[in-house]
Design a protein around this motif. Structure first.
Motif, short mmCIF file in Angstrom:
data_model
loop_
_atom_site.label_atom_id
_atom_site.label_comp_id
_atom_site.label_asym_id
_atom_site.label_seq_id
_atom_site.Cartn_x
_atom_site.Cartn_y
_atom_site.Cartn_z
N PRO A 42 46.24 -10.16 15.45
CA PRO A 42 44.87 -10.69 15.35
C PRO A 42 44.83 -12.21 15.54
O PRO A 42 43.92 -12.74 16.17
N GLY A 43 45.84 -12.91 14.98
CA GLY A 43 45.86 -14.37 15.13
C GLY A 43 45.99 -14.77 16.59
O GLY A 43 45.32 -15.69 17.06
N ASP A 44 46.85 -14.06 17.31
CA ASP A 44 47.03 -14.40 18.73
C ASP A 44 45.78 -14.06 19.53
O ASP A 44 45.43 -14.77 20.47
N ARG A 45 45.11 -12.99 19.16
CA ARG A 45 43.86 -12.66 19.87
C ARG A 45 42.81 -13.74 19.64
O ARG A 45 42.06 -14.10 20.55
N GLN A 46 42.80 -14.28 18.42
CA GLN A 46 41.85 -15.37 18.12
C GLN A 46 42.18 -16.60 18.96
O GLN A 46 41.30 -17.23 19.55
N LEU A 47 43.47 -16.92 19.03
CA LEU A 47 43.87 -18.06 19.85
C LEU A 47 43.55 -17.82 21.32
O LEU A 47 43.12 -18.74 22.04
N GLY A 48 43.77 -16.59 21.76
CA GLY A 48 43.48 -16.24 23.16
C GLY A 48 42.00 -16.44 23.48
O GLY A 48 41.64 -16.97 24.54
N ALA A 49 41.14 -16.04 22.53
CA ALA A 49 39.69 -16.18 22.75
C ALA A 49 39.32 -17.67 22.84
O ALA A 49 38.51 -18.07 23.68
N ILE A 50 39.93 -18.47 21.99
CA ILE A 50 39.65 -19.93 22.04
C ILE A 50 40.12 -20.49 23.39
O ILE A 50 39.42 -21.25 24.05
N GLY A 51 41.32 -20.08 23.79
CA GLY A 51 41.88 -20.58 25.05
C GLY A 51 41.02 -20.19 26.25
O GLY A 51 40.75 -21.01 27.14
N ARG A 52 40.56 -18.95 26.28
CA ARG A 52 39.71 -18.50 27.40
C ARG A 52 38.40 -19.27 27.41
O ARG A 52 37.86 -19.61 28.46
N SER A 53 37.91 -19.54 26.22
CA SER A 53 36.65 -20.27 26.13
C SER A 53 36.82 -21.71 26.64
O SER A 53 35.95 -22.23 27.36
N ILE A 54 37.93 -22.33 26.29
CA ILE A 54 38.20 -23.70 26.77
C ILE A 54 38.32 -23.70 28.30
O ILE A 54 37.78 -24.58 28.99
N ALA A 55 39.05 -22.69 28.82
CA ALA A 55 39.23 -22.62 30.28
C ALA A 55 37.87 -22.46 30.97
O ALA A 55 37.58 -23.13 31.97
N GLY A 56 37.03 -21.58 30.41
CA GLY A 56 35.70 -21.37 30.99
C GLY A 56 34.86 -22.63 30.92
O GLY A 56 34.16 -22.99 31.88
N TRP A 57 34.94 -23.32 29.81
CA TRP A 57 34.17 -24.56 29.63
C TRP A 57 34.62 -25.63 30.63
O TRP A 57 33.79 -26.33 31.23
N LEU A 58 35.94 -25.75 30.84
CA LEU A 58 36.44 -26.74 31.80
C LEU A 58 35.92 -26.43 33.20
O LEU A 58 35.55 -27.34 33.96
N ASN A 59 35.87 -25.15 33.50
CA ASN A 59 35.44 -24.75 34.83
C ASN A 59 33.93 -24.97 35.01
O ASN A 59 33.49 -25.58 35.98
N GLU A 60 33.17 -24.50 34.04
CA GLU A 60 31.71 -24.56 34.18
C GLU A 60 31.16 -25.98 34.02
O GLU A 60 30.25 -26.39 34.72
N THR A 61 31.75 -26.74 33.10
CA THR A 61 31.20 -28.07 32.82
C THR A 61 31.75 -29.12 33.75
O THR A 61 31.06 -30.08 34.10
N HIS A 62 33.02 -28.97 34.12
CA HIS A 62 33.65 -30.04 34.90
C HIS A 62 34.21 -29.58 36.25
O HIS A 62 34.83 -30.38 36.96
N GLY A 63 34.04 -28.29 36.57
CA GLY A 63 34.53 -27.79 37.86
C GLY A 63 36.05 -27.82 37.97
O GLY A 63 36.61 -27.93 39.07
N ILE A 64 36.74 -27.73 36.81
CA ILE A 64 38.21 -27.80 36.81
C ILE A 64 38.78 -26.39 36.64
O ILE A 64 38.39 -25.66 35.71
N THR A 65 39.70 -26.02 37.51
CA THR A 65 40.36 -24.72 37.38
C THR A 65 41.24 -24.74 36.14
O THR A 65 42.00 -25.70 35.94
N ALA A 66 41.14 -23.71 35.33
CA ALA A 66 41.95 -23.65 34.11
C ALA A 66 42.11 -22.20 33.71
O ALA A 66 41.27 -21.36 34.05
N GLU A 67 43.20 -21.89 33.01
CA GLU A 67 43.39 -20.52 32.54
C GLU A 67 44.27 -20.48 31.31
O GLU A 67 45.16 -21.33 31.14
N LEU A 68 44.01 -19.48 30.48
CA LEU A 68 44.91 -19.20 29.36
C LEU A 68 46.19 -18.65 29.96
O LEU A 68 46.15 -17.72 30.77
#
Ligand code: SF4
Ligand code: SF4
Length: 216
Positions: A76-102
Motif C-alpha cells: 500500500p505504501g508503494d502504491r501511495q508513492l506511485g500515485a504521487i509520482g504519477r501525479s507529479i509527472a502529469g503536472w510537469l507535462n500539463e503545466t510545463h510541457g515537460i515529459t516525465a514518468e514514474l
C-alpha cells in the motif's frame, strides 16, 4: 518563463503537498556510477540525461500494513508513492510541457538505486543498517522516483549528522540473520530471510523490518 531549477523546486513542493514526506532531485547522470552500481558492476541508471525527482514516504511502525506486500500489487505504501509520482509527472507535462514518468521500482525493469539517489539528493545518509537515515524519520522512509526531461545541477552538499558512531548498534544486534556480523551488510543473508518470509506467507507478505524498527 520559469527556469528549470524553479520548475524542479516547484515539483518538490508539489510532491510534499501531495503527501510525500521528503523529496529531492538529482541529475540522472550522477547515478550512472553511483556507489551501489559500482559495487554490483551494474549501471545505476539507464538514462544519463534529465533529472530524477526522488520521493519518500514515512512508513509509520503504527501502521505496519503499509509494508504488507501482495503479489502483483506491491505494498500500500508503494502504491501511495506511485500515485504521487504519477501525479507529479502529469503536472510537469500539463503545466510545463515537460515529459516525465514514474520509473519502475525494480532495477531490472529500468529503476534506479533509490537509496543511493536519496543520499546524493541530500535527503539522508546511509546508516549502518544499510538504510537511509532521514532527519525526523530515521530509516522508516520508502522511496520511488520520477524521471523528468529537464536538466538540473548537482544537489548542494547537506551537512547531516550521522548518529551511528554514537549508537551501540541496535540494528546489528537485532538482525536474526547476523547480516552485519562481518562489519558490512550481507545482502545474501538478508535475502535468505526475505525468501523465508515469502515462503511462510500465503497472500500478504510481512517482511522482516527488525534492523529498521530497532533504530532509534
Ligand atoms: S540502530 Fe544505531 S547504528 Fe544502526 S542505523 Fe540506527 S543509529 Fe545507526
Ligand atoms: S531486514 Fe531483517 S534479515 Fe534483513 S538485515 Fe534487516 S534485520 Fe537482518
Amino acid at each position: 518563463m520559469k527556469s528549470d531549477s524553479e520548475i524542479l523546486r516547484e515539483a518538490v513542493r508539489h510532491a510534499l503537498r501531495l503527501g510525500a514526506d521528503v523529496a529531492g532531485t538529482i541529475p540522472a547522470a550522477m547515478l550512472k556510477n553511483c556507489p551501489s552500481a559500482e559495487a554490483d558492476g551494474n549501471q545505476g541508471s539507464v538514462r544519463d540525461d534529465g533529472t530524477y525527482i526522488i520521493l519518500g514516504l514515512f512508513h509509520d511502525p503504527a501502521t505496519p500494513e503499509m509494508d504488507h506486500w501482495e503479489e502483483g500489487r506491491g505494498t500500500p505504501g508503494d502504491r501511495q508513492l506511485g500515485a504521487i509520482g504519477r501525479s507529479i509527472a502529469g503536472w510537469l507535462n500539463e503545466t510545463h510541457g515537460i515529459t516525465a514518468e514514474l520509473i519502475p521500482y525494480q532495477l531490472d525493469d529500468g529503476g534506479i538505486y533509490l537509496k543511493d539517489a536519496a543520499v546524493i539528493a541530500g535527503i539522508g545518509i546511509m546508516g549502518r543498517n544499510n538504510l537511509v537515515l532521514v532527519p525526523g524519520f530515521g530509516p522508516r522512509i520508502r522511496f520511488r522516483a520520477v524521471w523528468a526531461n529537464i536538466e538540473s545541477n548537482p544537489p548542494a552538499p547537506v551537512d547531516l549528522t550521522n548518529p551511528c558512531p554514537e549508537c551501540p548498534g541496535y540494528c546489528i544486534s537485532t538482525c536474526p540473520m547476523g547480516a552485519f556480523e562481518t562489519g558490512t551488510y550481507s545482502r545474501q543473508r538478508c535475502m535468505q530471510r526475505m525468501n523465508a518470509d515469502k515462503k511462510r506467507a500465503r497472500e500478504i507478505i510481512d517482511h522482516c523490518r527488525a534492523c529498521e524498527l530497532a533504530c532509534p
